[in-house]
Write a protein that holds these residues in place. Sequence first.
Motif, PDB file in Angstrom:
ATOM      1  N   UNK A 297       0.815  -1.217   0.000  1.00 50.45           N
ATOM      2  CA  UNK A 297       0.000   0.000   0.000  1.00 50.45           C
ATOM      3  C   UNK A 297       0.847   1.266   0.000  1.00 50.45           C
ATOM      4  N   UNK A 298       2.151   1.099  -0.082  1.00 49.14           N
ATOM      5  CA  UNK A 298       3.037   2.263  -0.160  1.00 49.14           C
ATOM      6  C   UNK A 298       3.994   2.060  -1.331  1.00 49.14           C
ATOM      7  N   UNK A 299       4.404   3.183  -1.949  1.00 50.92           N
ATOM      8  CA  UNK A 299       5.220   3.064  -3.167  1.00 50.92           C
ATOM      9  C   UNK A 299       6.712   3.062  -2.886  1.00 50.92           C
ATOM     10  N   UNK A 300       7.101   3.588  -1.725  1.00 49.85           N
ATOM     11  CA  UNK A 300       8.531   3.628  -1.383  1.00 49.85           C
ATOM     12  C   UNK A 300       8.714   3.261   0.081  1.00 49.85           C
ATOM     13  N   UNK A 301       9.961   3.005   0.453  1.00 48.70           N
ATOM     14  CA  UNK A 301      10.253   2.756   1.871  1.00 48.70           C
ATOM     15  C   UNK A 301       9.876   3.964   2.712  1.00 48.70           C
ATOM     16  N   UNK A 312      -0.319   5.938  10.936  1.00 50.48           N
ATOM     17  CA  UNK A 312      -1.376   6.055   9.931  1.00 50.48           C
ATOM     18  C   UNK A 312      -1.554   4.783   9.107  1.00 50.48           C
ATOM     19  N   UNK A 313      -0.965   3.689   9.566  1.00 55.78           N
ATOM     20  CA  UNK A 313      -1.130   2.440   8.805  1.00 55.78           C
ATOM     21  C   UNK A 313      -2.601   2.033   8.799  1.00 55.78           C
ATOM     22  N   UNK A 314      -3.106   1.607   7.659  1.00 56.08           N
ATOM     23  CA  UNK A 314      -4.479   1.103   7.667  1.00 56.08           C
ATOM     24  C   UNK A 314      -4.548  -0.213   8.434  1.00 56.08           C
ATOM     25  N   UNK A 315      -5.756  -0.578   8.852  1.00 58.24           N
ATOM     26  CA  UNK A 315      -5.912  -1.781   9.680  1.00 58.24           C
ATOM     27  C   UNK A 315      -5.259  -3.015   9.065  1.00 58.24           C
ATOM     28  N   UNK A 319       0.123  -4.978  12.758  1.00 53.75           N
ATOM     29  CA  UNK A 319       0.541  -6.286  13.288  1.00 53.75           C
ATOM     30  C   UNK A 319       0.142  -6.429  14.760  1.00 53.75           C
ATOM     31  N   UNK A 320      -1.081  -6.078  15.072  1.00 54.75           N
ATOM     32  CA  UNK A 320      -1.517  -6.295  16.454  1.00 54.75           C
ATOM     33  C   UNK A 320      -2.519  -7.453  16.484  1.00 54.75           C
ATOM     34  N   UNK A 321      -2.865  -7.891  17.686  1.00 58.02           N
ATOM     35  CA  UNK A 321      -3.693  -9.098  17.799  1.00 58.02           C
ATOM     36  C   UNK A 321      -5.101  -8.920  17.238  1.00 58.02           C
ATOM     37  N   UNK A 322      -5.500  -7.680  17.060  1.00 61.88           N
ATOM     38  CA  UNK A 322      -6.815  -7.425  16.451  1.00 61.88           C
ATOM     39  C   UNK A 322      -6.794  -7.623  14.936  1.00 61.88           C
ATOM     40  N   UNK A 323      -5.615  -7.486  14.360  1.00 62.96           N
ATOM     41  CA  UNK A 323      -5.583  -7.392  12.891  1.00 62.96           C
ATOM     42  C   UNK A 323      -4.663  -8.368  12.186  1.00 62.96           C
ATOM     43  N   UNK A 360     -11.961  -2.064   3.985  1.00 62.02           N
ATOM     44  CA  UNK A 360     -10.856  -1.406   3.288  1.00 62.02           C
ATOM     45  C   UNK A 360     -11.408  -0.209   2.539  1.00 62.02           C
ATOM     46  N   UNK A 361     -10.580   0.786   2.339  1.00 60.15           N
ATOM     47  CA  UNK A 361     -11.021   1.924   1.517  1.00 60.15           C
ATOM     48  C   UNK A 361     -11.150   1.438   0.073  1.00 60.15           C
ATOM     49  N   UNK A 362     -11.949   2.111  -0.760  1.00 54.65           N
ATOM     50  CA  UNK A 362     -12.109   1.662  -2.149  1.00 54.65           C
ATOM     51  C   UNK A 362     -10.780   1.573  -2.897  1.00 54.65           C
ATOM     52  N   UNK A 363      -9.885   2.517  -2.657  1.00 57.20           N
ATOM     53  CA  UNK A 363      -8.569   2.473  -3.316  1.00 57.20           C
ATOM     54  C   UNK A 363      -7.798   1.226  -2.907  1.00 57.20           C
ATOM     55  N   UNK A 364      -7.800   0.967  -1.618  1.00 58.35           N
ATOM     56  CA  UNK A 364      -7.069  -0.199  -1.116  1.00 58.35           C
ATOM     57  C   UNK A 364      -7.718  -1.494  -1.592  1.00 58.35           C
TER      58      UNK A 364
END
Lengths: 567, 426
Positions: A297-301, A312-315, A319-323, A360-364
């Motif tokens: 979901x990202x173009x560069x490091x 701001x990472x999307x769900x 890397x948490x126990x919820x997701x 997820x967002x429509x873009x994602x």
Amino acid sequence: MPLTAEALRDLESAVGKGNVSDDSSTCMSYAWNAGLGGMPKPNRLAVVPPIGVVLPANTEQVQGVVKACLKHGIKFKPHSTGYGSLATVASPNAISVDLRRMNRIHEIDERNQMAVIEPYVTAGQLQAEAMKSGLNCHIVGAGLTHSPLASATACFGIGISGTTTGNNVRNLLGLEWVTPNGEILNIGSSGSGSGWFSGEGPGPGFRGMIRGITGTMGELGIFTKIGYKLYPWPGPKKLETMGKHPQLGMRIPEHFRLYHLAWQSWEDVTKASYEINQSGVAYVLVRIPPNSYGMALSATNNDYYDLLSQGRLPDIAKDDDQHRMTWTMLTAASSAAEARYKERVVKGILANTNGREIALSPDHEGLVAYFLVTSIYIPRVLRPSSAMSTSFGVLESFSKLPEVMKAGEVCLGEDIKPGGMFMQGSREEFWSWPSEGRHLWTENAFSYDVNIPESRGAVLRMALEHDDMVQTKGSLGVEVFALGPLADFFSSASSNATLWMRKVKQRFDGHNAQDAQFFISREAPWITKYWPFLRRVLFLRIFRPVFKRMMTHFAIVGLQALMGKRK
Amino acid sequence: MSLETRKRYIERCPRCSQCKWLPAPKSQRFASVCPSIQYGNFHSYSAGGKGFTAYAMLENRIGYSAEMLRSVFACTMCGACDTSCKTNFGDNIEPLDTLYELRARVVRDGKSLPAHVELIDNLRRVGNPFGKPSQERARWAEGLNLKDITKQRADVFLHIGCTPAYDEAEWRSLQFCAELLKNAKVDFGVAGNAEQSSGGLAFDLGFQEDARRLAEASAKLVVASGAKTLVTCCAESYAAFKNGFPRLGVSLGGLRVLHITEYLDELIRDGRLKPRSSANALVTYHDPCKLGRLSETYTPWQGEWRRVLNVMYIAVPPRPVLYGTEGNYDAPRRLLQSIAGVEVVEMERSREYSYCCGAGGGAKEAYPDFAEKTAGDRLTEAEATGASVMVTACATCQRHLSAVANKQGSKLRVKGLLEMLCEAVV
């Protein structure tokens, strides 16, 4: 030792002038040590480049090359698209056989769901052509630029769409093979002239023997043409993309739906996996580690780091126990009614297994769907440092999923935490899916830094420790990445398969014409004899600091110091 | 920059071969993005392979050979490799920057190809690569009574470029363009014989000092004119102004830079020009590399690559990354679509994924067989669309594609966009 004038002449007469080169710059461009198959060693350019490169255009020319090599005592190593460093040569008198000019799709047989292809057809090309006929092909983790033929004949080829596109070990049908002794053999139905539809026959059926599960990595003859399974594709003949390069997504076709599903325990994930597989609703079912979604979901490091450090990472990338205990699923239907049915099934499974859907967002959504259908963004696992490795690759029953996930965490251990030697990614880094819609395939992929000796050393240590864990515990499934000497070290865990691999190697490569870097060598390395004793000491807890230092040492001086120089 | 600074970027190459292919091909036939590897076949012809050559030079593992030079220079510097590489690796590798520095290194080592030395000699002598007298540069404008911007002030500096100025086949379009601007009451002027190459070709060939000298001279001329807007009829110069000048540290003083297609598009959208019907035609548009992915505004970056999250590398400060998407793609298409009766059909490789015509980077002069094969491949793709006309907005592309179409007996007519408009706009 350069190519002699006579050898050069013979190779030119096999493939035509202009299709052989012994120029040092050309040869050096075939000596890159990086990416997939890259050895954890400091130098990017291999110490031993090929002494020549040839570009055959057909099977007869390949045979001519092999015969010329045999005549002049030259070793050879073929490659298709040459992904990563699996195609580099290891012997000082070896040539590289680049199959780039053999790039024909001979046939796409729509009704019988198969293609007949040559080595340099890429997965991206085959997928584009297959979709025009309502079919799809398997795409392995190397992504769109890999060669399906190479993957099916000589590597352990497996990719994220395996729910409905199988795996390449089993997608291989009839095949044409130039043996290391220079014979042209047709195997399976192609051997009886009845077409390319079967790998076992009618005709000589020893497909399994010359590839096994891991494959020979181009070190047992040259495969020149295969029959290859294709699978139904219920989507459009051309994928409609949206968004902007390099963050291209796909317009999700009518009656398709993308789900990102999460549970609270691996046990629930396992239960849901069985139900999903039994229901047959998934077109693609895959678990991608959250940080790899972050990469996609990202173009560069920099983009990824900004998302992470600014919270701001999307769900989907958390890397948490919820997701993190998830399946991402793409369903495909031919009608609104079928789509509704599949939706009801998914909802029922979620209710039965304490699962939930993450929006997820429509873009994602478009981006993830495109990723799942084409595998386009898998190579981004190489983006953090351009070097990755794997500790686990397991084909097993889904019942092993919780145990394997735990073992992965243990394996990566401290090295994935701040100050460690691997990328601070997701805690076990597992990519999983139901291969052929049934059994669990799971493999972890993590980044390390090839410029840091301790990081390289940690990769070596990890490989040995993990293989030892599989062998000792005996309950973590089949280790499919035991390449080269590792196969000898841990052969007893696979019923001494190397005894038979070596017989095959010795029988077919009577002249010892091929490199043996990744596949088994004709003779076992000397250290194999002492391995049973060594392993008892190496993996002792009190010996661990010494073990770590040893591995760092070998990461600096190179493994050849340990294994001995190749003849 | 230097080749040495490229080493850490080359080291990031995982040899995935994405630099050879479209990120997501639509067919096998038109899946390639790199003309160089399509021609040379050996991996050394790919962008990744050229990087390995550069790396091997830096490690003193190889010397110069005819084959090495061929792999470096049988390349149009079209930048498609760079766009494709960024599909997955962002700014990790940026192969095009390595190609620029590899060529510069070859020049510094005195190993340039004779065909390229001749081009540079011409640029040094008469300010154009063709060796034509500088006094003939403005012949196309004879009798038009255009304002001489070196003597009179004007809002718009109309830059012509070498190929349009010296190719008589282009003159009618240029003259028509001048008429259009007059009709639209644009206050513009031209520099006439004072104009010279903007240095784009010299930069591509690796002669960075010559490129800088030419760029500085061009910038001086433009800035001194006092114009507010620079409009160029030359795709190569457009790329040079926007992308090449910043690389060379040459400034145009914040001037607005437009390609003529963008400017005419603006005039039509502002209602200052009105297109009328033309003959019915199914047209495909060839995106010139220099007008497309190579024309993105380059911003120099100075910083360091910092290790975070144990082993991941990020740029500090962050650097702008060019993906090829911000080129001039829409204005030419809008202009074509503004002509009633013209239907535009896209080739499989278009916009940032456009396949090069084969003429650029000194390839046509050094390896004409390569340039012809590449043009032939592009014409085949255009023919596959069913179009009868292939339109482009670069005089160099047009000239080359047209010559190869004639030579290979293609039924396709290759036209310049200005030529098409010339027949359609009042």
